[in-house]
Design a protein around this motif. Structure first.
Motif, PDB file in Angstrom:
ATOM      1  N   GLU A  79       0.833  -1.201   0.000  1.00  0.00           N
ATOM      2  CA  GLU A  79       0.000   0.000   0.000  1.00  0.00           C
ATOM      3  C   GLU A  79       0.874   1.260   0.000  1.00  0.00           C
ATOM      4  O   GLU A  79       0.586   2.230  -0.695  1.00  0.00           O
ATOM      5  N   GLU A  80       1.946   1.212   0.768  1.00  0.00           N
ATOM      6  CA  GLU A  80       2.862   2.346   0.816  1.00  0.00           C
ATOM      7  C   GLU A  80       3.512   2.575  -0.542  1.00  0.00           C
ATOM      8  O   GLU A  80       3.660   3.720  -0.992  1.00  0.00           O
ATOM      9  N   LYS A  81       3.859   1.482  -1.226  1.00  0.00           N
ATOM     10  CA  LYS A  81       4.455   1.584  -2.558  1.00  0.00           C
ATOM     11  C   LYS A  81       3.466   2.218  -3.533  1.00  0.00           C
ATOM     12  O   LYS A  81       3.823   3.087  -4.327  1.00  0.00           O
ATOM     13  N   LYS A  82       2.206   1.798  -3.469  1.00  0.00           N
ATOM     14  CA  LYS A  82       1.179   2.379  -4.336  1.00  0.00           C
ATOM     15  C   LYS A  82       1.012   3.872  -4.052  1.00  0.00           C
ATOM     16  O   LYS A  82       0.882   4.676  -4.988  1.00  0.00           O
ATOM     17  N   GLN A  83       1.028   4.235  -2.773  1.00  0.00           N
ATOM     18  CA  GLN A  83       0.899   5.640  -2.407  1.00  0.00           C
ATOM     19  C   GLN A  83       2.068   6.459  -2.935  1.00  0.00           C
ATOM     20  O   GLN A  83       1.880   7.575  -3.432  1.00  0.00           O
ATOM     21  N   LYS A  84       3.276   5.904  -2.856  1.00  0.00           N
ATOM     22  CA  LYS A  84       4.453   6.610  -3.371  1.00  0.00           C
ATOM     23  C   LYS A  84       4.350   6.795  -4.882  1.00  0.00           C
ATOM     24  O   LYS A  84       4.711   7.851  -5.410  1.00  0.00           O
ATOM     25  N   GLU A  85       3.875   5.763  -5.588  1.00  0.00           N
ATOM     26  CA  GLU A  85       3.713   5.873  -7.039  1.00  0.00           C
ATOM     27  C   GLU A  85       2.700   6.962  -7.387  1.00  0.00           C
ATOM     28  O   GLU A  85       2.925   7.764  -8.306  1.00  0.00           O
ATOM     29  N   LYS A  86       1.582   6.984  -6.668  1.00  0.00           N
ATOM     30  CA  LYS A  86       0.576   8.025  -6.894  1.00  0.00           C
ATOM     31  C   LYS A  86       1.165   9.407  -6.636  1.00  0.00           C
ATOM     32  O   LYS A  86       0.926  10.352  -7.378  1.00  0.00           O
ATOM     33  N   HIS A  87       1.943   9.490  -5.570  1.00  0.00           N
ATOM     34  CA  HIS A  87       2.564  10.764  -5.215  1.00  0.00           C
ATOM     35  C   HIS A  87       3.539  11.212  -6.305  1.00  0.00           C
ATOM     36  O   HIS A  87       3.559  12.394  -6.672  1.00  0.00           O
ATOM     37  N   GLN A  88       4.333  10.286  -6.839  1.00  0.00           N
ATOM     38  CA  GLN A  88       5.275  10.620  -7.911  1.00  0.00           C
ATOM     39  C   GLN A  88       4.535  11.089  -9.165  1.00  0.00           C
ATOM     40  O   GLN A  88       4.954  12.046  -9.813  1.00  0.00           O
ATOM     41  N   LYS A  89       3.438  10.407  -9.507  1.00  0.00           N
ATOM     42  CA  LYS A  89       2.641  10.821 -10.661  1.00  0.00           C
ATOM     43  C   LYS A  89       2.076  12.225 -10.452  1.00  0.00           C
ATOM     44  O   LYS A  89       2.062  13.042 -11.374  1.00  0.00           O
ATOM     45  N   LEU A  90       1.613  12.468  -9.245  1.00  0.00           N
ATOM     46  CA  LEU A  90       1.063  13.783  -8.925  1.00  0.00           C
ATOM     47  C   LEU A  90       2.141  14.860  -9.038  1.00  0.00           C
ATOM     48  O   LEU A  90       1.901  15.927  -9.614  1.00  0.00           O
ATOM     49  N   LEU A  91       3.324  14.588  -8.504  1.00  0.00           N
ATOM     50  CA  LEU A  91       4.418  15.559  -8.600  1.00  0.00           C
ATOM     51  C   LEU A  91       4.803  15.824 -10.057  1.00  0.00           C
ATOM     52  O   LEU A  91       5.067  16.964 -10.444  1.00  0.00           O
ATOM     53  N   LYS A  92       4.811  14.753 -10.869  1.00  0.00           N
ATOM     54  CA  LYS A  92       5.133  14.906 -12.287  1.00  0.00           C
ATOM     55  C   LYS A  92       4.087  15.782 -12.975  1.00  0.00           C
ATOM     56  O   LYS A  92       4.410  16.664 -13.766  1.00  0.00           O
ATOM     57  N   ARG A  93       2.824  15.544 -12.666  1.00  0.00           N
ATOM     58  CA  ARG A  93       1.742  16.324 -13.262  1.00  0.00           C
ATOM     59  C   ARG A  93       1.836  17.794 -12.841  1.00  0.00           C
ATOM     60  O   ARG A  93       1.634  18.697 -13.644  1.00  0.00           O
ATOM     61  N   ILE A  94       2.156  18.027 -11.587  1.00  0.00           N
ATOM     62  CA  ILE A  94       2.293  19.396 -11.097  1.00  0.00           C
ATOM     63  C   ILE A  94       3.420  20.102 -11.838  1.00  0.00           C
ATOM     64  O   ILE A  94       3.295  21.270 -12.220  1.00  0.00           O
ATOM     65  N   GLU A  95       4.523  19.402 -12.058  1.00  0.00           N
ATOM     66  CA  GLU A  95       5.651  19.985 -12.785  1.00  0.00           C
ATOM     67  C   GLU A  95       5.252  20.314 -14.229  1.00  0.00           C
ATOM     68  O   GLU A  95       5.625  21.357 -14.760  1.00  0.00           O
ATOM     69  N   GLU A  96       4.473  19.434 -14.862  1.00  0.00           N
ATOM     70  CA  GLU A  96       4.002  19.697 -16.220  1.00  0.00           C
ATOM     71  C   GLU A  96       3.118  20.939 -16.266  1.00  0.00           C
ATOM     72  O   GLU A  96       3.226  21.763 -17.174  1.00  0.00           O
TER      73      GLU A  96
END
Length: 161
Positions: A79-96
Motif C-alpha cells: 500500500e505504501e508503494k502504491k501511495q508513493k507511485e501516486k505521489h510521484q505521478k502527482l508531482l510529475k503532473r504538477i511539474e508539467e
C-alpha cells in the motif's frame, strides 16, 4: 440588483471588463484583501497529521490490550508503494502544469508583433505561397483549409512531445 444590495448594506465593486484581464484580476484581489487576507477555515496539514497520528497510537494501544495481531507488513508495504507511485505521478503532473503556465506567461509577455512573427506568419506565408502556386477557384476557402490542416499537424506534433 446593485441598488437593492446597496440598500441592504452590501458593498459592491463595479468592474470594467473592457480592461486587461490581469488588471481586472489585480483590482479584484486588492478589493478583497483590503481588510487583510481571507482566512481559510480548514485545518492545516500539521493539525490533520497530528490527529491522524494520535488516532493510530490509540488504535495500536487498544489492539495491544485486546491482543489483536498486527496486520501483515507486506500489505502495508504494498500500500505504501502504491501511495508513493501516486505521489510521484502527482508531482510529475504538477511539474508539467508549472511548465505550461511558464510558457503561457512567456507568451503573454511577448508583444503582439513578436507573437505573430513567431507563431502565425510562418504558417500563413507557406499557405500564401501554396495559394499562388495552385491558384484555386476559391482562394479564401483554400487558405482556410490549409491553415486548418497546418494547425492539426502542429497539434499532433505537440501531443507526441
Amino acid at each position: 440588483v446593485s441598488q437593492f444590495l446597496q440598500e441592504h448594506g452590501t458593498e459592491i465593486q463595479l468592474i470594467d471588463s473592457s480592461k486587461d484581464p490581469l488588471t481586472t484580476f489585480e483590482s479584484m484581489r486588492i478589493y478583497i484583501e483590503r481588510n487583510g487576507r481571507p482566512f481559510n477555515f480548514l485545518q492545516s496539514k500539521e493539525t490533520l497529521n497530528l490527529e491522524r497520528q494520535m488516532y493510530l497510537d490509540k488504535l495500536e494501544e487498544t489492539q495491544a490490550k485486546v491482543g489483536v495481531e498486527q496486520p501483515d507488513t507486506d500489505k502495508f508495504k504494498e500500500e505504501e508503494k502504491k501511495q508513493k507511485e501516486k505521489h510521484q505521478k502527482l508531482l510529475k503532473r504538477i511539474e508539467e502544469v508549472r511548465e505550461h503556465e511558464k510558457k503561457l506567461n512567456e507568451a503573454r509577455q511577448q508583444s503582439t508583433r513578436q507573437f505573430l512573427m513567431d507563431n502565425i506568419i510562418p504558417s500563413l506565408t507557406e499557405g500564401l505561397v501554396d495559394l499562388c502556386r495552385i491558384v484555386p477557384v476559391d482562394p479564401v476557402d483554400f487558405l482556410s483549409e490549409y491553415l486548418l490542416n497546418k494547425s492539426n499537424q502542429n497539434s499532433q506534433q505537440l501531443d507526441k512531445n
